[in-house]
Design a protein around this motif. Structure first.
Motif, mmCIF file in Angstrom:
data_model
loop_
_atom_site.group_PDB
_atom_site.id
_atom_site.type_symbol
_atom_site.label_atom_id
_atom_site.label_comp_id
_atom_site.label_asym_id
_atom_site.label_seq_id
_atom_site.Cartn_x
_atom_site.Cartn_y
_atom_site.Cartn_z
ATOM 1 N N GLU A 55 0.718 -1.175 0.128
ATOM 2 C CA GLU A 55 -0.064 -0.067 -0.072
ATOM 3 C C GLU A 55 0.900 1.103 0.165
ATOM 4 O O GLU A 55 0.304 2.235 -0.204
ATOM 5 N N LEU A 56 2.160 1.315 0.329
ATOM 6 C CA LEU A 56 3.095 2.325 0.288
ATOM 7 C C LEU A 56 3.386 2.661 -1.169
ATOM 8 O O LEU A 56 4.094 3.784 -1.331
ATOM 9 N N LYS A 57 3.233 1.701 -2.006
ATOM 10 C CA LYS A 57 3.633 1.821 -3.483
ATOM 11 C C LYS A 57 2.229 1.886 -4.383
ATOM 12 O O LYS A 57 2.005 0.940 -4.788
ATOM 13 N N PRO A 58 1.419 2.955 -4.302
ATOM 14 C CA PRO A 58 0.100 2.879 -4.913
ATOM 15 C C PRO A 58 0.307 2.870 -6.456
ATOM 16 O O PRO A 58 -0.663 1.853 -6.902
ATOM 17 N N ALA A 59 1.253 3.194 -7.089
ATOM 18 C CA ALA A 59 1.408 3.054 -8.546
ATOM 19 C C ALA A 59 1.386 1.624 -8.964
ATOM 20 O O ALA A 59 1.075 1.118 -9.912
ATOM 21 N N LEU A 60 2.186 0.702 -8.090
ATOM 22 C CA LEU A 60 2.568 -0.565 -8.479
ATOM 23 C C LEU A 60 1.447 -1.682 -8.028
ATOM 24 O O LEU A 60 1.551 -2.788 -8.505
ATOM 25 N N GLN A 61 0.360 -1.007 -7.521
ATOM 26 C CA GLN A 61 -0.674 -1.817 -7.189
ATOM 27 C C GLN A 61 -1.817 -1.885 -8.371
ATOM 28 O O GLN A 61 -2.922 -2.542 -8.199
ATOM 29 N N GLY A 62 -1.143 -1.322 -9.365
ATOM 30 C CA GLY A 62 -2.177 -1.401 -10.800
ATOM 31 C C GLY A 62 -1.480 -1.860 -11.836
ATOM 32 O O GLY A 62 -0.236 -2.023 -11.981
ATOM 33 N N VAL A 63 -1.899 -1.586 -13.111
ATOM 34 C CA VAL A 63 -1.418 -2.096 -14.375
ATOM 35 C C VAL A 63 -1.358 -0.695 -15.066
ATOM 36 O O VAL A 63 -2.355 -0.006 -15.383
ATOM 37 N N LEU A 64 -0.175 -0.557 -15.641
ATOM 38 C CA LEU A 64 -0.009 0.738 -16.658
ATOM 39 C C LEU A 64 -0.634 0.357 -17.839
ATOM 40 O O LEU A 64 0.096 -0.570 -18.486
ATOM 41 N N LEU A 65 -1.421 1.136 -18.449
ATOM 42 C CA LEU A 65 -1.971 1.168 -19.897
ATOM 43 C C LEU A 65 -1.644 2.264 -20.679
ATOM 44 O O LEU A 65 -2.081 3.318 -20.275
ATOM 45 N N LYS A 66 -0.815 1.931 -21.572
ATOM 46 C CA LYS A 66 -0.347 3.069 -22.803
ATOM 47 C C LYS A 66 -1.057 2.579 -23.943
ATOM 48 O O LYS A 66 -0.823 1.523 -24.635
ATOM 49 N N ILE A 67 -1.824 3.556 -24.431
ATOM 50 C CA ILE A 67 -2.454 3.215 -25.851
ATOM 51 C C ILE A 67 -2.369 4.282 -26.614
ATOM 52 O O ILE A 67 -2.296 5.660 -26.414
ATOM 53 N N ASP A 68 -1.944 4.017 -27.961
ATOM 54 C CA ASP A 68 -1.884 4.867 -29.061
ATOM 55 C C ASP A 68 -2.473 4.264 -30.503
ATOM 56 O O ASP A 68 -3.040 3.239 -30.295
ATOM 57 N N GLY A 69 -2.198 4.794 -31.343
ATOM 58 C CA GLY A 69 -2.853 4.444 -32.691
ATOM 59 C C GLY A 69 -2.441 3.168 -32.914
ATOM 60 O O GLY A 69 -2.796 2.438 -33.899
ATOM 61 N N LYS A 70 -1.206 2.750 -32.574
ATOM 62 C CA LYS A 70 -0.515 1.797 -33.188
ATOM 63 C C LYS A 70 -0.453 0.485 -32.325
ATOM 64 O O LYS A 70 -0.567 -0.487 -32.635
ATOM 65 N N SER A 71 -0.271 0.743 -31.010
ATOM 66 C CA SER A 71 -0.177 -0.406 -30.205
ATOM 67 C C SER A 71 -0.990 -0.130 -28.744
ATOM 68 O O SER A 71 -1.201 0.970 -28.242
ATOM 69 N N ILE A 72 -1.163 -1.125 -27.971
ATOM 70 C CA ILE A 72 -1.554 -1.027 -26.425
ATOM 71 C C ILE A 72 -0.545 -1.713 -25.739
ATOM 72 O O ILE A 72 -0.202 -2.816 -26.144
ATOM 73 N N VAL A 73 -0.188 -1.121 -24.855
ATOM 74 C CA VAL A 73 1.177 -1.593 -23.958
ATOM 75 C C VAL A 73 0.647 -1.652 -22.531
ATOM 76 O O VAL A 73 -0.194 -0.777 -22.132
ATOM 77 N N GLY A 74 0.673 -3.172 -21.896
ATOM 78 C CA GLY A 74 0.417 -3.057 -20.463
ATOM 79 C C GLY A 74 1.642 -3.586 -19.568
ATOM 80 O O GLY A 74 2.311 -4.425 -20.276
ATOM 81 N N VAL A 75 1.847 -2.941 -18.536
ATOM 82 C CA VAL A 75 2.898 -3.133 -17.709
ATOM 83 C C VAL A 75 2.571 -3.235 -16.114
ATOM 84 O O VAL A 75 1.923 -2.464 -15.764
ATOM 85 N N SER A 76 3.346 -4.198 -15.605
ATOM 86 C CA SER A 76 2.981 -4.282 -14.155
ATOM 87 C C SER A 76 4.542 -4.892 -13.462
ATOM 88 O O SER A 76 5.262 -5.266 -14.257
ATOM 89 N N THR A 77 4.632 -4.442 -12.221
ATOM 90 C CA THR A 77 5.639 -4.623 -11.509
ATOM 91 C C THR A 77 5.714 -4.617 -10.089
ATOM 92 O O THR A 77 4.893 -3.893 -9.484
ATOM 93 N N ASP A 78 6.263 -5.339 -9.289
ATOM 94 C CA ASP A 78 6.200 -5.261 -7.695
ATOM 95 C C ASP A 78 7.639 -5.110 -7.313
ATOM 96 O O ASP A 78 7.770 -4.883 -6.140
ATOM 97 N N GLY A 79 8.513 -4.636 -8.111
ATOM 98 C CA GLY A 79 10.003 -4.268 -7.936
ATOM 99 C C GLY A 79 10.801 -5.838 -7.831
ATOM 100 O O GLY A 79 12.112 -5.526 -7.772
ATOM 101 N N HIS A 80 10.320 -7.003 -7.813
ATOM 102 C CA HIS A 80 10.820 -8.079 -7.890
ATOM 103 C C HIS A 80 10.718 -8.572 -9.285
ATOM 104 O O HIS A 80 11.989 -9.382 -9.697
#
Length: 391
Positions: A168-193
């Motif tokens: 809970e001290l790392k809120p950004a890492l509790q979710g999935v980063l979704l990057k969308i543009d006209g060409k591709s969709i990128v999904g990223v997740s990490t817990d530091g390990h």
């Protein structure tokens, strides 16, 4: 005469009567089973243990929330439509509904804010709570829409869900980063390990560039409600997002935090390649890890040119295990590297090909597993941080 005047001018105050209506038992059960998924098991706010029953256009709208994720489910009713909402403890209502065999049940909201449940053979009642205490729906102003194939969304969720953090001290890492543009969709997740990244070609769906962090809970819920064969529209406002599908609407807060620059941690010089049969490696790790330390779950891979030995030792319990499998390694010298057994199993299971290739550099450097789909439209990458070996 005065009495006649007074009698003629008496204001008739309507008496609030009980509101009775009928609902299909199966539909009610399914709605409760969906909404209960966001109800917190423990909360300092008792009202969050309730489902809010609201009424509009001969429909009953069931709502539940944990203040971060909310679900709204509508079902049709027959009979008198109550004039105001009521909050009902969901646990007991779900349990009794699950044990009713009648095709249809009658619900009655009394003046004392009790919900009465009537079947052919019995009657039950549950005390409601003041609906004014129930949290309101998120405000969705000035929304933008993301259009995405649900098959693509499911692929991203399935690949990234294990690498999100529970810290809970790392809120950004509790979710999935979704990057969308006209060409591709990128999904990223990490817990530091470990880190998971998936890139999928954005086929035929026009979107403005978007970069948002979506809570894992929201993504996991989607897989329960949405059909893989259809397209999804996700509406995004400043602080919240929502997705509607048939009778269900799911709301979630957006994680408003900066995501780490994940590209910087992906090594580009891992030129040592370890190749083996995925199933053989998974089964060997499963067997060996039974004897690993319960807290570290550490295993060691001693990678050689023609064979690899997977081993572990738990000095606290005087337990150890080792197993050797066939492999190929493009390096003259053996390489020993340690991993958390659960993390490497998750990574291996996310790769679909029968043969896996792990890209390595040294025993203290991150390892890479990657896979590209045959049609070149999807690229997967898993990064695993090693555990420092004692010997």
């Amino acid at each position: 005469m005065l009495n006649n005047v007074l009698n003629n001018n008496i204001i008739q105050i309507p008496i609030k009567k009980n509101m009775s209506f009928k609902v299909n038992t199966k539909n009610l059960l399914e709605a409760l089973q969906k909404t209960v998924k966001v109800v917190p098991s423990r909360s300092t706010l008792p009202i969050l243990g309730c489902s809010l029953f609201d009424f509009s256009n001969q429909k009953m709208i069931l709502k539940a929330t944990n203040l971060e994720t909310s679900i709204s489910e509508s079902i049709e009713i027959v009979g008198e439509m109550p004039e105001s909402p009521i909050a009902i403890p969901i646990g007991r209502l779900l349990e009794i509904t699950n044990n009713i065999s009648d095709k249809e049940i009658e619900l009655n909201i009394t003046e004392k804010q009790q919900l009465e449940i009537k079947t052919k053979t019995g009657s039950f009642s549950i005390m409601g709570q003041d609906h004014s205490e129930y949290p309101s729906d998120p405000i969705m102003n000035e929304t933008q829409s993301i259009y995405i194939k649900t098959s693509t969304l499911f692929e991203i969720i399935d690949f990234t869900k294990n690498s999100t953090s529970k810290d809970e001290l790392k809120p950004a890492l509790q979710g999935v980063l979704l990057k969308i543009d006209g060409k591709s969709i990128v999904g990223v997740s990490t817990d530091g390990h470990r880190l998971s990244r998936i890139i999928i070609e954005n086929e035929g769906l026009e979107n403005q560039e978007q970069e948002i962090i979506i809570p894992t809970k929201f993504l996991t819920l989607l897989t329960s409600f949405v059909d893989k064969k259809e397209n999804a529209e996700i509406e995004i406002s400043k602080n919240h997002m929502s997705l509607s599908y048939k009778n269900t609407t799911i709301y979630s807060r957006i994680i408003k935090d900066n995501y780490p620059d994940y590209e910087k941690v992906i090594p580009l010089d891992n030129n040592k390649t370890f190749t083996t049969n995925k199933k053989d490696l998974i089964n060997a790790i499963k067997r060996v890890s039974i004897f690993s330390n319960r807290s570290t779950k550490q295993i060691t891979l001693d990678i050689g040119n023609q064979k690899t030995t997977i081993s572990t030792e738990d000095s606290e319990q005087s337990a150890k295990g080792a197993e050797t499998i066939s492999s190929q390694f493009n390096n003259m010298d053996n390489l020993k590297i340690g991993f958390n057994s659960m993390f490497i199993l998750d990574a291996l299971n996310s790769i679909k090909s029968e043969q896996i290739t792990m890209f390595l550099n040294g025993s203290l450097n991150a390892a890479i597993l990657s896979e590209t789909s045959p049609d070149k439209k999807m690229d997967k990458l898993v990064l695993l941080m090693p555990i420092r070996l004692n010997d």
